[in-house]
Design a protein around this motif. Structure first.
Motif, short mmCIF file in Angstrom:
data_model
loop_
_atom_site.label_atom_id
_atom_site.label_comp_id
_atom_site.label_asym_id
_atom_site.label_seq_id
_atom_site.Cartn_x
_atom_site.Cartn_y
_atom_site.Cartn_z
N ALA A 118 5.49 34.38 -43.41
CA ALA A 118 4.65 34.41 -42.53
C ALA A 118 4.31 32.87 -42.13
O ALA A 118 5.23 32.01 -42.57
N VAL A 119 3.46 32.66 -41.28
CA VAL A 119 3.20 31.25 -40.61
C VAL A 119 2.11 30.80 -40.95
O VAL A 119 0.90 31.60 -40.65
N PRO A 120 1.81 29.63 -41.29
CA PRO A 120 0.55 28.91 -41.69
C PRO A 120 0.00 28.54 -40.31
O PRO A 120 0.54 27.81 -39.68
N THR A 121 -1.45 28.95 -40.18
CA THR A 121 -1.97 28.60 -38.78
C THR A 121 -2.39 27.29 -38.72
O THR A 121 -3.02 26.94 -37.63
N GLN A 122 -2.52 26.54 -39.88
CA GLN A 122 -3.14 25.34 -39.95
C GLN A 122 -2.37 24.30 -38.78
O GLN A 122 -2.90 23.21 -38.43
N VAL A 123 -1.10 24.76 -38.82
CA VAL A 123 -0.42 23.72 -37.90
C VAL A 123 -0.46 23.88 -36.43
O VAL A 123 -0.36 23.16 -35.57
N PHE A 124 -1.52 24.58 -36.08
CA PHE A 124 -1.96 24.87 -34.82
C PHE A 124 -3.19 24.44 -34.55
O PHE A 124 -4.15 24.61 -33.69
N TYR A 125 -3.86 23.30 -35.39
CA TYR A 125 -5.22 22.86 -35.58
C TYR A 125 -5.08 21.50 -35.42
O TYR A 125 -4.26 20.88 -36.06
N ASP A 126 -6.05 20.62 -34.65
CA ASP A 126 -6.14 19.50 -34.99
C ASP A 126 -7.07 19.05 -36.12
O ASP A 126 -6.98 18.25 -36.87
N HIS A 127 -8.06 19.91 -36.27
CA HIS A 127 -9.13 20.15 -37.32
C HIS A 127 -8.20 20.95 -38.24
O HIS A 127 -8.76 22.25 -38.49
#
Ligand code: PMP
Ligand code: GLN
Length: 407
Positions: free
Chosen positions: A368-377
């Motif tokens: 799966a893909v961790p979505t935190q990599v798509f956030y600045d925060h």
């Protein structure tokens, strides 16, 4: 090492290479998370629910047309803006589904996927000091395209509410706008959250766009993937009053016709905006996909049943995977559209999505893909991971069985 304008003396040893020759503004960007996770899936023989690509081919009519074009002498440079039949088909498709009228001669540009259209639009419209308002989590190429242009991103956070829907705070949206706002970059239906922006949310964006005299660049690659039980339907921002003249509307064939490797996309908008994007695009790739362009023209003209059948198929897959994830103990955030479902790992004792996703192949054989990599925060997405459900039912069933081992 610093750059020296002087040439080395004859016979002098070659200067040592810089530790990292990449320009500083691109250094934060490593290998994309999608490539990294697909690589992990191959290495571990895991079921790959990371990168969003279907595991079946698109419509037969489209594949036949591509084959005929390959054998029919359509293998040289197509015209710069794209072949006339594809531009006409893109125009007809937007009129048919969204009531938007664009002149195929001057208001439509064919690009190397939506990715190139996004990059060309940002590079055409932004420069150092400008600001781009976007929503986080954001598609990874947005941050890179904004960085390439030298502009700064101003992300507005989408947060899951108790209902499972991702929402933004209208005050935060307003606060993201300012005198340097040049572009609003909007993706709806939204990757990775599966959010479909409502008419009310879109009108807030449209109002601020006009108040601050900003352009809108809209990424609508999932335009045909809004599920029937969604509270919203897909509304292109360009259809709102006053928005057509300031919007570059982007889509592509990859998702709608299950041909993500073809990289045929398009940008539509008023003549001055499309001309600006074209002048940049012509020096990025010039043109692309000659024999694929006539095939995508055929696909865009398929009857409505193709588009509704495609949506219904993905909706069934969403339901299959979502039920499996819930049974495995995830807190599932039900998507209204797209190829993706996000889930909270907290009930499974997970705290950090990156750690969780890196360990998942070993724990149960799924990627799966961790979505935190798509956030600045980053903290806003630390506990969230994304699964792609654009896979055959038997593959999803296998994944669900594997995920069952997590409990
Ligand atoms: N935008 C979003 C939101 C996406 O998910 C993707 C991946 N399909 C793209 C852009 C890139 O589209 P393309 O493959 O046509 O470049
Ligand atoms: N759009 C696809 C996704 O979100 C990936 C595209 C890519 O690998 N760049 O999974």
């Amino acid at each position: 090492m610093t750059h020296s304008p002087a040439l080395p003396a004859p016979g002098a040893p070659a200067p040592a290479p810089q530790a990292d020759p990449l320009v500083p503004r691109m250094r934060p960007f490593g290998t994309t998370i999608f490539a990294e996770m697909s690589d992990l899936a191959v290495r571990t023989s895991a079921v790959n629910l990371g990168q969003g690509f279907p595991d079946t081919d698109g419509p037969a009519e489209m594949l036949d047309a591509a084959q005929a074009a390959l054998r029919g002498g359509r293998n040289q440079y197509p015209p710069g803006p794209g072949i006339p039949e594809l531009r006409a088909a893109v125009a007809a498709h937007q009129k048919r589904f969204w009531g938007l009228e664009y002149d195929p001669d001057g208001e439509i540009l064919i690009t190397a996927g939506a990715t190139e259209a996004i990059a060309a639009a940002i590079l055409a419209l932004c420069e150092a000091g400008d600001e781009v308002v976007c929503f986080e989590p954001y598609y990874d190429s947005y941050a890179a395209s904004i960085a390439l242009s030298g502009a700064t991103r101003r992300p507005v956070t989408l947060r899951p509410t108790a209902s499972g829907r991702y929402e933004f705070d209208p005050d935060e949206l307003r606060a993201a706008f300012g005198p340097r706002t040049r572009v609003v970059l909007l993706n709806s239906p939204h990757n990775p959250t599966g959010k479909v922006f409502t008419a009310d949310e879109l009108s807030q964006i449209a109002q601020l766009c006009q108040e601050y005299d900003a352009y809108a660049v809209t990424d609508e690659v999932y335009e045909h993937l809004v599920f029937t039980d969604s509270a919203s339907r897909h509304v292109p921002l360009a259809t709102l009053p006053g928005m057509r003249e300031r919007t570059v509307r982007i889509s592509s064939a990859g998702k709608t016709f299950s041909c993500t490797g073809w990289k045929i996309g398009w940008a539509s908008g008023p003549r001055p905006l499309v001309s600006a994007v074209t002048r940049v695009k012509q020096f990025l790739t010039y043109v692309n996909g000659a024999p694929l362009q006539p095939a995508v023209a055929v696909a865009l003209g398929l009857p409505d049943a193709y588009f509704t059948g495609f949506r219904d198929d993905l909706q069934a897959k969403r339901d299959q995977l979502s039920a499996g994830l819930a049974a495995a103990g995830f807190d599932v955030l039900r998507p209204e559209g797209t190829y993706f479902v996000t889930a909270d790992i907290t009930p499974l004792g997970g705290k950090d999505g990156v750690e969780f996703c890196l360990g998942l192949p070993e724990r149960c054989g799924v990627v799966a893909v961790p979505t935190q990599v798509f956030y600045d925060h980053v903290d806003a997405g630390r506990h969230l991971v994304r699964f792609a459900f654009c896979k055959r039912p038997e593959v999803l069933a296998d994944a669900v069985a594997r995920l069952g081992k997590l409990r």
